[in-house]
Scaffold this active site. Structure first.
Site, short mmCIF file in Angstrom:
data_model
loop_
_atom_site.label_atom_id
_atom_site.label_comp_id
_atom_site.label_asym_id
_atom_site.label_seq_id
_atom_site.Cartn_x
_atom_site.Cartn_y
_atom_site.Cartn_z
N GLY A 279 0.85 -1.19 0.00
CA GLY A 279 0.00 0.00 0.00
C GLY A 279 0.88 1.23 0.00
O GLY A 279 2.06 1.15 0.34
N CYS B 199 5.40 -5.98 1.57
CA CYS B 199 5.67 -4.54 1.57
C CYS B 199 4.96 -3.86 2.76
O CYS B 199 5.31 -4.13 3.91
CB CYS B 199 5.24 -3.95 0.22
SG CYS B 199 5.94 -2.31 -0.07
N TYR B 200 3.94 -3.04 2.52
CA TYR B 200 3.19 -2.44 3.64
C TYR B 200 2.66 -3.55 4.55
O TYR B 200 2.60 -3.38 5.76
CB TYR B 200 2.04 -1.61 3.09
CG TYR B 200 1.31 -0.79 4.13
CD1 TYR B 200 1.77 0.48 4.49
CD2 TYR B 200 0.18 -1.28 4.77
CE1 TYR B 200 1.11 1.24 5.45
CE2 TYR B 200 -0.49 -0.53 5.73
CZ TYR B 200 -0.02 0.73 6.06
OH TYR B 200 -0.67 1.47 7.00
N HIS C 110 8.00 -7.61 -3.52
CA HIS C 110 6.71 -8.02 -4.10
C HIS C 110 6.83 -9.35 -4.86
O HIS C 110 7.14 -9.35 -6.04
CB HIS C 110 6.21 -6.94 -5.07
CG HIS C 110 5.78 -5.69 -4.37
ND1 HIS C 110 4.51 -5.51 -3.88
CD2 HIS C 110 6.47 -4.57 -4.05
CE1 HIS C 110 4.42 -4.33 -3.31
NE2 HIS C 110 5.60 -3.74 -3.40
N GLU D 128 4.50 -11.06 -5.96
CA GLU D 128 3.39 -11.23 -6.91
C GLU D 128 3.71 -10.70 -8.30
O GLU D 128 3.00 -11.02 -9.25
CB GLU D 128 2.12 -10.56 -6.37
CG GLU D 128 2.10 -9.04 -6.36
CD GLU D 128 2.76 -8.42 -5.11
OE1 GLU D 128 3.66 -9.05 -4.54
OE2 GLU D 128 2.39 -7.28 -4.76
N ASP E 291 -18.38 -11.70 -22.14
CA ASP E 291 -19.00 -11.83 -20.81
C ASP E 291 -20.44 -12.32 -20.90
O ASP E 291 -20.83 -13.28 -20.22
CB ASP E 291 -18.94 -10.50 -20.05
CG ASP E 291 -17.50 -10.04 -19.81
OD1 ASP E 291 -16.61 -10.89 -19.88
OD2 ASP E 291 -17.29 -8.84 -19.57
N SER E 292 -21.26 -11.65 -21.73
CA SER E 292 -22.66 -12.08 -21.79
C SER E 292 -22.77 -13.47 -22.39
O SER E 292 -23.65 -14.26 -22.01
CB SER E 292 -23.53 -11.06 -22.54
OG SER E 292 -23.14 -10.95 -23.88
N LYS F 138 -11.10 -11.51 -15.89
CA LYS F 138 -11.39 -11.64 -17.33
C LYS F 138 -10.79 -12.91 -17.94
O LYS F 138 -11.43 -13.61 -18.71
CB LYS F 138 -10.87 -10.40 -18.07
CG LYS F 138 -11.33 -10.30 -19.50
CD LYS F 138 -12.72 -9.71 -19.56
CE LYS F 138 -13.23 -9.54 -20.96
NZ LYS F 138 -14.53 -8.86 -20.99
#
Ligand code: XMP
Length: 555
Positions: A60, A87-88, A199, A201, A257-258, A404
């Site tokens: 953060g 980190c934070y 980090h 990630e 998506d739909s 997504k």
């Protein structure tokens, strides 16, 4: 709300405003473990109610000692589940448990080399180094780091910090450091608390995914339960449970998506689902037929193809203002859609639910899940739907837990064809906002034909690149028809016709974009084909503007 999480062991990612918050959840899911993001003001009791199997504290931007710095309910570290901070997240863990956080001389931003503190790296040398750099008289005894596992003694990680832990809390061991950071990682194995200043990630930490894997599988003892099969099974059960024998309606656009919502609901409730495909005549060449083919032949849904082309043509006649075009198209969509819902009522099949393709990032960004899944998930934009008086639907959002790329994987697993699953973004108002000025049937015909050539050539180019280097470099590509004419010569005749503008961009999220540096041969092929094959066009130009200052679309 349809929820799939209850069936899956869940890792909570506590969000301290991190740039990389969503990335952490994605990396965990990439490893086959379900993960959800929760806000940092959630209490330990609220988190416990979600039955997490592990907790990750994100980074953060704040300093832990700043007045309005986000804090952490100390009870979170007492829940008895393993906790990992980045980190934070490391700094707040240290602060809450009585360690010290301070400013370092200079921050570390970007790639930095860490040295592990454990037997294999020579404890004495390490202790010397630490004394020299940080004037620490009695450094805690290092031990083999469970988090770093079998990763190298010296390795590059990604840092982005100015503050750092100076003194670890009681019971913690330092497990790595850098020239500028006394505690690059720390852990207390007895309490299963782990943290890194760097980090893991981000891809720029080459062993980051391995560290996450060490945490999830070795430290937490989890298994890979977040698989496509389990996702589909859980989603289908959740939809069945929510819907019962009620009827569901869905506005199908042909977008990914739909379409995935339709395929999933079809598997769950079959023809209790009515898919309304409003054909405004502004889709690309061949698209309405493709959508109809998939949802009438492949899936067992009640498919209503609303031929609204003429009504749209009348409403748009002579309209040149882009915003007015958008308004007309959006409003008419709902008129057409509600007309179908009314027909269903008259037919004795009233609709209880409206299915939507809302995905997880929409939910996080709208802040809708402030209380960890218990709050309303109705996004602000839903309230903008102009429901007529007296009309009410409950919402069903079966994709509201998915990123997504997971939605695409789900589409493929459900058997949707590639052209839907990997469809590039396409605006709701369709080709109307790629025709500058008023929309006429003649202009639509020209644009559809030119656009089909652009797609054919650039699909092929992207595919070639994908086979050669594993990436599709061009993110979105299409043709635009401006409201001008220019002089040309074809055969021996003077022409006075329209140009086509080619737009092709590289982007990852459409917030910013750069024009694609297409090879000259590709540009030449697109240009010569359009001029030769599309009557009414005598020139092709390439838009070489980035976003900003331009936008991707022209209107
Ligand atoms: P701009 O033109 O703003 O577009 O750079 C960014 C991305 O959004 C798409 N776009 C839309 N998508 N409805 C949509 O669903 C819309 O009204 C709309 N307008 C733009 C555009 O294609 C690009 O990918």
């Amino acid at each position: 709300m349809a929820t799939v999480s209850s069936a899956n062991p869940t890792v909570l990612v506590v969000d301290f405003g991190a740039q990389y918050g969503q990335l952490i959840a994605r990396r965990v899911r990439d490893l086959g473990v379900y993960s959800e993001i929760v806000p940092c003001d959630m209490t330990a009791q609220e988190m416990a109610a979600l039955h997490p199997v592990a907790i990750i504290l994100s980074g953060g931007p704040a300093s832990v000692y700043a007045e309005d710095a986000p804090s952490l309910d100390p009870g979170v570290l007492e829940l008895g589940v393993p906790v990992l901070g980045f980190c934070y997240g490391q700094q707040i863990m240290a602060k809450v448990l009585g360690g010290t956080v301070g400013h370092t001389d200079k921050g570390e931003y970007g790639p930095v080399e860490i040295t592990r503190v454990d037997g294999r790296c020579g404890q004495l040398i390490v202790d010397e180094l630490r004394r020299e750099h940080f004037a620490v008289d009695e450094p805690p005894v290092g031990e083999t780091s469970l988090l770093l596992g079998e990763t190298p003694c010296q390795q590059v990680v990604w840092m982005s910090h100015r503050d750092a832990v100076i003194q670890v809390p009681d019971g913690f061991a330092i497990t790595s450091f850098t020239d500028g950071c006394p505690v690059a990682s720390m852990e207390c194995t007895d309490r299963r608390l782990y943290a890194t200043q760097f980090h893991p990630e981000v891809r720029h930490t080459p062993y980051g995914q391995q560290m996450l894997s060490n945490f999830l599988f070795d430290i937490c003892g989890l298994e890979r339960t977040w698989t496509m099969d389990s996702i589909i099974q859980d989603s289908v059960e959740a939809i069945r449970e929510q819907v019962g024998d009620s009827r569901v309606i869905l506005g199908l656009s042909g977008g990914v998506d739909s379409s995935v919502v339709a395929a999933l609901c079809s598997k769950a409730i079959g023809d209790q689902l009515t898919c309304v495909f409003v054909n405004h005549g502004l889709l690309r060449k061949g698209e309405p037929e493709e959508v109809e083919e998939v949802f009438t032949k492949q899936f067992d849904v009640d498919f209503v193809h609303v031929h609204a082309e003429e009504r749209y043509a009348e409403l748009l006649a002579g309209v040149t203002d882009p915003e007015q075009k958008r308004r007309i198209i959006g409003t008419q969509f709902w008129n057409e859609f509600f007309a179908v819902a009314e027909d269903l009522v008259e037919d004795g099949r009233p609709v209880k639910y409206l299915a939507q393709g809302t995905i997880y990032p929409d939910i996080i960004e709208s802040g809708a899940r402030k209380t960890g899944g218990k709050a309303s998930t109705i996004k602000s934009h839903h309230n903008l739907i102009p429901f007529p008086d007296g009309v009410h639907f409950d919402l069903i959002e079966p994709l509201d837990h998915f990123f997504k790329d997971e939605v695409r994987a789900l589409g493929t697993a459900l058997g949707l064809p590639d052209h839907i699953v990997h469809r590039q973004p396409f605006p709701g108002p369709g080709l109307a906002i790629r025709i500058i000025g008023d929309v006429t049937p003649e202009k639509l015909e020209i644009l559809k034909n030119a656009d089909a050539i652009v797609r054919e050539e650039l699909d092929a180019y992207n595919q070639e690149q994908f086979e050669a280097c594993g990436e599709r470099p061009v993110w979105q590509y299409f043709a635009v028809l401006p409201d001008v004419r220019s002089v040309g010569v074809m055969g021996d005749e003077r022409t006075y016709q329209r140009p086509i503008i080619l737009r092709a961009v590289e982007s990852s999220d459409a917030m910013t974009a750069d024009w694609a540096k297409l090879p000259y041969e590709v540009l030449a092929r697109v240009s010569s084909r359009i001029v030769a094959e599309v009557p009414g066009i005598n020139r092709v130009a390439y838009d070489i503007t980035s976003k900003p200052p331009a936008t991707i679309e022209w209107e």
